[in-house]
Design an enzyme around this catalytic site. Sequence first.
Site, PDB file in Angstrom:
ATOM      1  N   HIS A  12      90.761 -63.166   9.645  1.00 49.35           N
ATOM      2  CA  HIS A  12      91.644 -62.142  10.215  1.00 49.35           C
ATOM      3  C   HIS A  12      92.392 -62.654  11.439  1.00 49.35           C
ATOM      4  O   HIS A  12      93.620 -62.482  11.558  1.00 49.35           O
ATOM      5  CB  HIS A  12      90.823 -60.902  10.566  1.00 49.35           C
ATOM      6  CG  HIS A  12      91.649 -59.693  10.888  1.00 49.35           C
ATOM      7  ND1 HIS A  12      92.063 -59.401  12.164  1.00 49.35           N
ATOM      8  CD2 HIS A  12      92.132 -58.691  10.095  1.00 49.35           C
ATOM      9  CE1 HIS A  12      92.770 -58.271  12.157  1.00 49.35           C
ATOM     10  NE2 HIS A  12      92.817 -57.819  10.912  1.00 49.35           N
TER      11      HIS A  12
ATOM     12  N   ASP B 284      90.225 -60.644  18.664  1.00 47.62           N
ATOM     13  CA  ASP B 284      90.081 -60.497  17.218  1.00 47.62           C
ATOM     14  C   ASP B 284      88.850 -61.279  16.794  1.00 47.62           C
ATOM     15  O   ASP B 284      87.931 -61.482  17.591  1.00 47.62           O
ATOM     16  CB  ASP B 284      91.350 -61.066  16.551  1.00 47.62           C
ATOM     17  CG  ASP B 284      91.679 -60.389  15.227  1.00 47.62           C
ATOM     18  OD1 ASP B 284      90.969 -60.668  14.242  1.00 47.62           O
ATOM     19  OD2 ASP B 284      92.635 -59.603  15.174  1.00 47.62           O
TER      20      ASP B 284
ATOM     21  N   SER C 246      97.028 -54.182  11.054  1.00 47.11           N
ATOM     22  CA  SER C 246      96.764 -55.366  11.871  1.00 47.11           C
ATOM     23  C   SER C 246      97.940 -56.322  11.820  1.00 47.11           C
ATOM     24  O   SER C 246      98.354 -56.905  12.829  1.00 47.11           O
ATOM     25  CB  SER C 246      95.505 -56.093  11.376  1.00 47.11           C
ATOM     26  OG  SER C 246      94.340 -55.400  11.721  1.00 47.11           O
TER      27      SER C 246
END
Length: 431
Positions: free
Chosen positions: A217, A184, A367
């Site tokens: 994220h 990620d 996600s």
Amino acid sequence: MNGRALALVALALALAGCARVPARSAGTDAPTATAMDGSRDIVLAVDNPLEPPAIHAGSNLLGYTITGHYGAGRRASATLAALREQYGWHEVAGWPIRTLQLYCVVLRPPRGTTREAMLAALARDGRVQLAEPLHEFATYGEDDARPRHYNDPYAELQRGFVETDAALAHNTSQGGGTAVAVVDTGADPAHPDLRGRIRSTRDLVDGDANTFAGDRHGTEVAGIIAATGNNHLGIVGMAPDTVLDVYKACWYAAAGAPGARCNSFTLAKALAAIVETDARVVNLSLGGPADPLLARLLGQLLQQGRVVVTALPPGGRMGGFPDGVPGVLVVRVTSGAPAPPGVLSAPGHDILSTEPGGGYDFSSGSSMAAAHVSGIVALLLAIDPGLDAEAIHGLLLASSRPAAEGLQVDAARAVAGLRRLARTEVAGDRR
């Protein structure tokens, strides 16, 4: 289909009831991925076989071992030098993939040559094992006991944690002994709810691990999977005793950008690195076009028994990377609309998780849904490390239950189903 997969079908019915080494050193993370051009650059791979050490006069093979360093071997170096001389490209970066015995380079065609023309020429060249565009990818933001009690103040605000009955599942498993690889952006290792949960970090974008502290994220995904429980802080992870290996393969194009970018170069380095680890779960909350090199690497991870969890693209169209690779677990946000065949559904709207700098905030997207499933997979593997991806996929589908918006994975039912299956197998052995 193996015996365990058949048993899980029965359970479902019951529950339904790369070569010159660049000056920066191709074996390191030094090349800056952000400087690559996804509209022009090419990924090229040539054979790079493992080479035995030279035998010196008067010596024998005893006492000699192949060096631990794996870079550009003689064959790869000669091949790439000849190709570069013939086609006149500019090499942006290079790196070896030991597990595939390839050396890869990111190259830029010379002025006056289009990428399409270069790819066509390379496709006809017998010295080339693989040539493809440098693809770009993006992250996708947008009942036998009482539940375990947690003193974390925001636990009841965690929609995914509550809706999947994770606290009840934690009476049996909290994911101890399992490792999850998170590919990620970076994840803030100093966050109070992630301290001790992140055992390793690698920056495959620009080599600057300091940037992890601001990566949103990956920090959100890491918190959903493994935030520490019962520490009087914030939230609880789906598998609070698991450990994370964080591979930064994605970056934000600009401060405050809504999504992060990745490319074939950074993702290939991350997947190749995971091959050498003991991580059983790989979380890929990202996606993009089909990519032959990445598909080969992911296929190798699946052959090794890893369970790969990925997010359904926002438009719901599958067939790219990684959702189009056979054997991966694809997860969408729970919705009233029917899920595509085989796709799992998990909470993904207004999910509270960790944020860089020690904070917490809400986020949405597949996600987040994929991260919930990665956590549940860690719970199951902690109970039975022998489970494979097929068995886990069948169990998660079989144990999904109706939620407000449709069928949804359920951690407690999955754990209970696995325990029930184990008791059935033991009883069968006794007979």
